[in-house]
Design a protein around this motif. Structure first.
Motif, mmCIF file in Angstrom:
data_model
loop_
_atom_site.group_PDB
_atom_site.id
_atom_site.type_symbol
_atom_site.label_atom_id
_atom_site.label_comp_id
_atom_site.label_asym_id
_atom_site.label_seq_id
_atom_site.Cartn_x
_atom_site.Cartn_y
_atom_site.Cartn_z
ATOM 1 N N HIS A 1 0.768 -1.245 -0.087
ATOM 2 C CA HIS A 1 -0.017 0.154 0.012
ATOM 3 C C HIS A 1 0.845 1.342 -0.021
ATOM 4 O O HIS A 1 0.426 2.548 -0.422
ATOM 5 N N ALA A 2 2.016 1.246 0.199
ATOM 6 C CA ALA A 2 2.907 2.410 0.381
ATOM 7 C C ALA A 2 3.034 3.057 -0.932
ATOM 8 O O ALA A 2 3.047 2.502 -1.884
ATOM 9 N N PRO A 3 3.129 4.329 -1.165
ATOM 10 C CA PRO A 3 3.022 5.089 -2.396
ATOM 11 C C PRO A 3 4.651 4.894 -2.966
ATOM 12 O O PRO A 3 5.359 4.634 -1.888
ATOM 13 N N ARG A 4 4.747 4.766 -4.434
ATOM 14 C CA ARG A 4 6.132 4.625 -4.881
ATOM 15 C C ARG A 4 7.116 5.659 -4.626
ATOM 16 O O ARG A 4 8.349 5.322 -4.666
ATOM 17 N N LYS A 5 6.744 6.771 -3.938
ATOM 18 C CA LYS A 5 7.692 7.620 -3.837
ATOM 19 C C LYS A 5 8.365 7.661 -2.443
ATOM 20 O O LYS A 5 9.527 8.211 -2.194
ATOM 21 N N ALA A 6 7.749 6.647 -1.717
ATOM 22 C CA ALA A 6 8.448 6.601 -0.106
ATOM 23 C C ALA A 6 9.517 5.485 -0.101
ATOM 24 O O ALA A 6 9.568 4.353 -0.944
ATOM 25 N N ARG A 7 10.620 5.678 0.398
ATOM 26 C CA ARG A 7 11.628 4.577 0.634
ATOM 27 C C ARG A 7 11.124 3.665 1.661
ATOM 28 O O ARG A 7 10.472 3.984 2.778
ATOM 29 N N LEU A 8 11.286 2.322 1.425
ATOM 30 C CA LEU A 8 10.900 1.459 2.329
ATOM 31 C C LEU A 8 12.026 0.689 2.787
ATOM 32 O O LEU A 8 12.898 0.226 2.373
ATOM 33 N N VAL A 9 12.325 0.605 4.315
ATOM 34 C CA VAL A 9 13.257 -0.059 4.885
ATOM 35 C C VAL A 9 12.623 -1.153 5.743
ATOM 36 O O VAL A 9 11.768 -0.913 6.688
ATOM 37 N N VAL A 10 13.198 -2.559 5.632
ATOM 38 C CA VAL A 10 12.508 -3.690 6.514
ATOM 39 C C VAL A 10 13.752 -4.181 7.196
ATOM 40 O O VAL A 10 14.805 -4.305 6.778
ATOM 41 N N ARG A 11 13.467 -4.424 8.304
ATOM 42 C CA ARG A 11 14.665 -5.099 9.264
ATOM 43 C C ARG A 11 13.878 -6.616 9.648
ATOM 44 O O ARG A 11 13.020 -6.979 9.997
ATOM 45 N N PHE A 12 15.152 -7.283 9.537
ATOM 46 C CA PHE A 12 14.901 -8.950 9.805
ATOM 47 C C PHE A 12 15.640 -9.017 11.214
ATOM 48 O O PHE A 12 16.729 -8.506 11.464
ATOM 49 N N HIS A 13 14.903 -9.849 11.933
ATOM 50 C CA HIS A 13 15.423 -10.357 13.412
ATOM 51 C C HIS A 13 16.171 -11.837 13.012
ATOM 52 O O HIS A 13 16.965 -11.990 12.528
ATOM 53 N N SER A 14 15.159 -12.705 13.494
ATOM 54 C CA SER A 14 15.474 -14.162 13.125
ATOM 55 C C SER A 14 14.405 -14.904 12.532
ATOM 56 O O SER A 14 14.632 -15.972 11.800
ATOM 57 N N LEU A 15 13.166 -15.033 13.400
ATOM 58 C CA LEU A 15 12.278 -15.912 13.236
ATOM 59 C C LEU A 15 11.680 -15.749 11.778
ATOM 60 O O LEU A 15 11.335 -16.483 11.241
ATOM 61 N N GLU A 16 11.775 -14.524 11.153
ATOM 62 C CA GLU A 16 11.135 -14.409 9.809
ATOM 63 C C GLU A 16 11.885 -15.153 8.936
ATOM 64 O O GLU A 16 11.472 -15.312 7.793
ATOM 65 N N ALA A 17 13.383 -15.303 9.068
ATOM 66 C CA ALA A 17 13.952 -15.935 7.999
ATOM 67 C C ALA A 17 13.476 -17.389 7.667
ATOM 68 O O ALA A 17 13.824 -17.989 6.890
ATOM 69 N N ILE A 18 12.522 -18.181 8.779
ATOM 70 C CA ILE A 18 11.909 -19.301 8.434
ATOM 71 C C ILE A 18 10.705 -19.032 8.644
ATOM 72 O O ILE A 18 9.857 -20.360 8.999
ATOM 73 N N SER A 19 10.096 -18.178 8.237
ATOM 74 C CA SER A 19 8.695 -17.853 8.148
ATOM 75 C C SER A 19 8.009 -17.510 6.611
ATOM 76 O O SER A 19 9.045 -17.165 5.657
ATOM 77 N N PRO A 20 6.846 -17.663 6.269
ATOM 78 C CA PRO A 20 6.445 -17.358 5.079
ATOM 79 C C PRO A 20 6.366 -16.130 4.390
ATOM 80 O O PRO A 20 6.562 -15.873 3.134
ATOM 81 N N GLN A 21 6.417 -14.894 5.341
ATOM 82 C CA GLN A 21 6.190 -13.756 5.109
ATOM 83 C C GLN A 21 7.147 -13.007 3.914
ATOM 84 O O GLN A 21 6.794 -12.303 2.875
ATOM 85 N N PRO A 22 8.417 -13.554 4.322
ATOM 86 C CA PRO A 22 9.470 -12.807 3.252
ATOM 87 C C PRO A 22 9.336 -13.311 2.013
ATOM 88 O O PRO A 22 9.786 -12.561 0.982
ATOM 89 N N HIS A 23 8.442 -14.516 1.660
ATOM 90 C CA HIS A 23 8.303 -14.956 0.145
ATOM 91 C C HIS A 23 6.930 -14.301 -0.310
ATOM 92 O O HIS A 23 6.554 -14.499 -1.389
ATOM 93 N N MET A 24 6.356 -13.311 0.705
ATOM 94 C CA MET A 24 5.136 -12.772 -0.170
ATOM 95 C C MET A 24 5.221 -11.322 -0.298
ATOM 96 O O MET A 24 4.352 -10.649 0.096
ATOM 97 N N ILE A 25 6.290 -10.641 -0.327
ATOM 98 C CA ILE A 25 6.804 -9.296 -0.508
ATOM 99 C C ILE A 25 7.333 -9.051 -2.021
ATOM 100 O O ILE A 25 8.002 -9.758 -2.389
ATOM 101 N N ASP A 26 6.860 -7.907 -2.481
ATOM 102 C CA ASP A 26 7.415 -7.389 -3.885
ATOM 103 C C ASP A 26 8.659 -6.669 -3.411
ATOM 104 O O ASP A 26 8.669 -5.253 -2.939
ATOM 105 N N TRP A 27 9.685 -7.354 -3.413
ATOM 106 C CA TRP A 27 11.087 -6.756 -2.959
ATOM 107 C C TRP A 27 11.516 -5.585 -3.755
ATOM 108 O O TRP A 27 12.544 -4.798 -3.553
ATOM 109 N N SER A 28 11.136 -5.518 -5.097
ATOM 110 C CA SER A 28 11.204 -4.374 -5.796
ATOM 111 C C SER A 28 10.704 -2.883 -5.174
ATOM 112 O O SER A 28 11.190 -2.041 -5.726
#
Length: 731
Positions: free
Chosen positions: A458-485
Motif C-alpha cells: 500500500h505504500a506510495p512509490r515515492k516512499a523509501r521502504l526499509v525492512v528489518r529482519f531479526h531471526s524468526l522471519e527467516a524461517i517464516s512465509p512472509q518474506p516470500h510474499m513481498i514485492d522486494w522491488s
C-alpha cells in the motif's frame, strides 16, 4: 446445544406445538419459536426458557444498512413495495400471510441461518419454513407430523459435537465424542442432515489441530479420505494429514509431493482470477512448509540446511512466484479476459535516494515507523529519534485497538498481495492510513512479518521502504510474499540471518542496499559492581521458551554441581506461557520435570521479569546463552556488559552459518554441555573471572552499545549521508 427453529401459523395447532416443544426441551435442544400469534398462548411452561417471537414485518427503507434518502428514486420504490406488501397481508390466505411475515421479519432471518433443523408445526407454516430453509441450505425443513422427525432429531443430537466445533471454532467436548459423531456422518454421508459436515471436514480437522486434538483430527482425516470427495478436497486433506504429523514432531517424507498437489489447484484457480479460492490453499501450504516444528525451535531445519531443495515444490508454482512478484508483473497469467479487464495500472518503481539527500538539509526527514508484531524492539529507537531535530517522526501500530483487519490478518494480506501481483484492484485503505503513508518519505518496518506485507502493498512509490529482519522471519512465509522491488534497504541484525534469507528468498536480490546492524542496546549502564555469591552464579535472561532451551542450561548446572554444590542457575524473566503450541507445551512439561530432579532442584533461582536488569545482573558472574537459534542475542550481550563471563552455545540452527561466532569471539562459544561446564569451571578463580568479565564488557560496549551502532543504523534508515542529531548522546 443444537438449534431447532419451530414456526407455527395456526392457533388451533397449539397442542401439537406444546407437546413438541416440551419434548425438544427435555431432549436438550435449544428451541426458538416463531408464531403468527402471541407465543404466550402456548403456555408459560412451554415458552419459559425458550426464545419466542410473534412474527412482525420490518419494512424499513434501508439498503445495505443505510437509510434510503427521502424522496429519492429508491425511496419511492420502497414506499410502493411496502404498500403492496401490506395489501397482500390483509387479503392473503393463512399460508401466504405467514410466508410474508417470515420473509420480512429480520429476527427470523437471523435465527434461520443458525438453525440445525427448521420445523413447520402445521401446513400453514410450511411455506414460511421453506423460505427460512433457503437462508440455510444445511438445515433440513420438516413438518411436525412427519414420521421421520424423531429419527432426524436423534441424528442431529448424535452429530451435535461436530456442529459445536464448526459453529464456535472451539472444542468444548471430549475428542472421542467428536470422533463418534463423525462416525455417524461416515455411515451415511449423503444424508441431508449430515452431508454439510463432509463439505466442512477441512475446517473441522483444522480446528481440532489448533486445539492439539491430533488423534481425533487424524482419525477423521483417514475416514474422510475413504469417502467420495472432490480431488481438491482430497489433496488438501492429505496435506492436513502431513501437517498433523509435523505437529507431532515428524518430518513427512512425502511433504513435497503433497505440497505440489495443493499448489496445482492454487495455480488453476489463480489463472482464472479466483483469488479467494487460492488464499486458503496458500494458508494450508505455508502452515505445513513453514511450521515451527520443522524450523523455529528445533536443532536442525530442512529449510536452513537446504533452502533451495526444501522450497523447490513452492518455487515450481505460479502462485508462489506471484506472491513475491512485482506489482502487476503476473497479469499475463490471467486466462479470463473479463477478469483481466478489471486490472489496475501499476505505477513504475521510483527511486527516491536522491530526494532523501536533497531534502535532508532543508527540513526534518519525514519518517514513519511501523513496529510490527513485536513493538518492544523499536521502543528504544523511537525514543532516540523522537527528540532528533533532523527527523519528523510518526509511529503506526497496525494492531492498535479497533484497527481494520485488512492491516494485519494473514488471509486478507495474501489475497491483496496476489491481486497486486496480478494487476487487479486491491481494496483501498482508510483515509487516515492513506494520508499517513503519503506523508512519509521513509517507512521503516521492524520485523519482516505481516506489517511488511501490508506496507509493501500500500505504500506510495515515492516512499523509501526499509525492512528489518531479526531471526524468526527467516524461517517464516512472509518474506516470500513481498514485492522486494518496492524495498530500498534491508537491515539484518546478524550476518547469519542475512546469509539464510539471501539463499531462501531470491527476490531479495532486487534490494539496492543490504545492512547488518545489531539491535539497539544501551550497554554502558550495566557496569555495576557484583554482589557476593555472583562468583558461583550463572544467569539466563528471557529463559522460558523452547528456543532458549533452558533444559540444556539445566544439564550445564548439573555438571557444575557435580563439582561444587554452591553453583546456581539464575533464571531471569517470565515463566512459560500456558498458551502455546503443542511442542512448546511438551517442552515446558519436560523442563519442569527435569528442574525437580535432585541434581539441579536446589540450584535454581527464579527471578521474575524486571525493568532493572542491570541491578539483577549484579548477582551473575556468568551469562549463559543456551539458545537453539538467535538473531542478535540481547540478553547475553547485556550480561557480558555487566562484567559476567559469557558462555555462548554455538546455536545449532545457525552453526553452519557461523551464527554465534560471527557476533562473539570464538573462545566464548561452546559446542556442548560439557564444553560449557568446562569454560565456566575454568573461570572459577576470582582473578581470572574478573579479568575475563572486564574484557567481555569492553568487547560488547565498544562494538554494540547504541552510541556506536546509532550512526550505522541512521545511515541504513535515513539514507547515505544522513546527519547525526545535534543533541548530546545518551550514555
Amino acid at each position: 446445544m443444537t438449534d431447532i427453529l419451530l414456526i407455527t401459523g395456526h392457533r388451533t395447532n397449539h397442542p401439537v406445538v406444546t407437546r413438541l416443544v416440551r419434548q425438544l426441551k427435555t431432549s436438550g435442544f435449544t428451541v426458538r419459536i416463531a408464531s403468527t400469534g402471541d407465543p404466550a398462548e402456548l403456555g408459560m411452561d412451554v415458552v419459559d426458557g425458550v426464545e419466542a417471537r410473534r412474527l412482525r414485518m420490518s419494512l424499513s427503507g434501508r439498503r445495505n444498512g443505510a437509510k434510503v434518502p427521502r424522496f429519492s428514486a429508491d425511496w419511492a420504490r420502497v414506499v410502493a413495495r411496502n404498500a403492496v406488501v401490506r395489501a397482500w397481508v390483509r387479503v392473503a390466505t393463512p399460508p401466504r400471510r405467514t410466508w410474508l411475515l417470515a420473509r420480512y421479519d429480520p429476527w427470523l432471518r437471523r435465527r434461520a441461518k443458525n438453525a440445525d433443523l427448521i420445523v413447520a408445526a402445521d401446513r400453514t407454516a410450511l411455506p414460511a419454513a421453506r423460505r427460512a430453509g433457503q437462508l440455510n441450505p444445511r438445515a433440513e425443513v420438516m413438518l411436525a407430523d412427519d414420521p421421520r422427525l424423531r429419527t432426524r432429531l436423534e441424528l442431529i443430537r448424535a452429530v451435535a459435537p461436530l456442529q459445536r466445533v464448526l459453529r464456535t471454532g472451539k472444542v468444548g467436548v471430549d475428542p472421542s465424542e467428536v470422533v463418534e459423531a463423525w462416525r455417524r456422518v461416515e455411515a451415511d454421508p449423503d444424508d441431508p442432515a449430515v452431508r454439510h459436515y463432509v463439505s466442512e471436514v477441512l475446517t473441522l480437522v483444522q480446528t481440532l489441530r489448533r486445539h492439539n486434538m491430533l488423534d481425533a483430527a487424524d482419525s477423521i482425516v483417514r475416514s474422510a479420505l475413504g469417502l467420495d470427495l472432490p480431488e481438491t478436497t482430497r489433496d488438501r486433506l492429505r496435506l492436513q494429514q502431513a501437517t498433523l504429523r509435523i505437529v507431532s514432531g515428524e518430518h513427512p517424507g512425502d511433504l513435497a509431493e503433497r505440497v505440489r498437489a495443493v499448489m496445482r489447484h492454487a495455480d488453476d484457480a489463480l489463472r482464472v482470477g479466483r483469488v479467494d479460492e487460492v488464499v486458503p490453499l496458500v494458508m494450508e501450504v505455508t502452515d505445513a512448509v513453514f511450521h515451527r516444528e520443522l524450523h523455529a525451535d528445533v536443532l536442525v531445519s530442512p529449510l536452513v540446511s537446504d533452502p533451495a531443495g526444501f522450497l523447490a515444490p513452492l518455487r515450481e508454482s505460479q502462485t508462489y512466484r506471484a506472491l513475491g512478484a512485482p506489482s502487476g508483473s503476473m497479469s499475463g497469467l490471467l486466462a479470463d479476459q473479463t477478469v483481466a479487464s478489471a486490472r489496475r495500472t501499476a505505477g513504475a518503481p521510483t527511486s527516491v535516494a536522491s530526494s532523501v539527500a536533497s531534502t535532508a538539509g532543508r527540513r526534518p526527514h519525514r519518517l514513519l515507523i511501523v513496529p510490527g508484531d513485536y513493538p518492544h524492539f523499536t521502543k528504544g529507537i523511537i525514543g532516540a529519534l523522537a527528540g532528533d531535530d533532523q527527523v519528523d517522526l510518526r509511529v503506526l501500530y497496525l494492531r492498535e485497538p479497533g484497527a481494520p483487519p485488512r492491516r494485519h490478518q494473514r488471509p486478507i494480506l495474501i489475497g491483496d498481495r496476489l491481486r497486486d501481483a496480478l494487476g487487479l484492484e486491491v481494496p483501498g485503505l482508510s483515509e487516515s492510513d492513506v494520508e499517513l503513508l503519503d506523508w512519509a518519505e521513509t517507512i521503516f518496518v521492524d520485523w519482516c512479518d505481516n506489517a511488511a506485507q501490508w506496507v509493501a502493498i500500500h505504500a506510495p512509490r515515492k516512499a523509501r521502504l526499509v525492512v528489518r529482519f531479526h531471526s524468526l522471519e527467516a524461517i517464516s512465509p512472509q518474506p516470500h510474499m513481498i514485492d522486494w522491488s518496492r524495498v530500498s534497504d534491508v537491515i539484518f541484525v546478524g550476518n547469519h540471518v542475512r546469509q539464510l534469507v539471501e539463499r531462501a528468498v531470491p527476490g531479495l536480490a532486487q534490494v539496492d542496499r543490504i545492512h547488518v546492524v545489531p539491535n539497539e542496546m544501551r550497554l554502558r549502564r550495566f557496569g555495576l559492581p557484583k554482589r557476593p555469591g555472583a562468583e558461583r552464579t550463572v544467569a539466563m535472561v528471557g529463559w522460558a521458551q523452547r528456543v532458549k532451551d533452558p533444559i540444556w542450561a539445566l544439564e550445564v548446572l548439573s555438571q557444575l554441581r557435580a563439582v561444587d554444590r554452591r553453583w546456581r542457575l539464575m533464571l531471569i524473566g517470565h515463566d512459560f506461557s500456558d498458551h502455546q503450541h503443542l511442542g512448546a507445551l511438551r517442552y515446558r512439561d519436560r523442563f519442569r520435570a527435569r528442574a525437580q530432579e535432585d541434581d539441579v532442584r536446589d540450584g535454581i533461582v527464579y527471578v521474575p521479569y524486571t525493568n532493572d536488569l542491570p541491578e539483577a545482573l549484579r548477582d551473575a558472574g556468568f551469562i549463559l546463552s543456551a539458545s537453539r537459534r538467535e538473531g542478535f542475542p540481547v540478553g547475553p550481550t547485556e550480561g557480558a556488559a555487566s562484567g559476567a563471563v559469557p558462555v555462548i552455545r554455538d546455536w545449532p540452527l545457525y552453526a553452519a552459518y557461523d551464527g554465534a561466532r560471527g557476533i562473539f569471539p570464538s573462545d566464548w562459544v561452546v559446542g556442548s554441555v560439557e564444553e560449557a561446564a568446562k569454560r565456566i569451571l575454568s573461570h572459577a578463580d576470582a582473578e581470572r573471572r574478573d579479568r575475563a568479565g572486564a574484557e567481555a564488557r569492553d568487547y560488547v560496549v565498544e562494538r554494540y552499545d547504541w552510541s556506536v551502532v546509532e550512526p550505522r543504523f541512521r545511515e541504513a534508515l535515513l539514507g547515505p549521508g544522513s546527519p547525526m542529531p545535534t543533541r548530546e548522546q545518551p550514555t
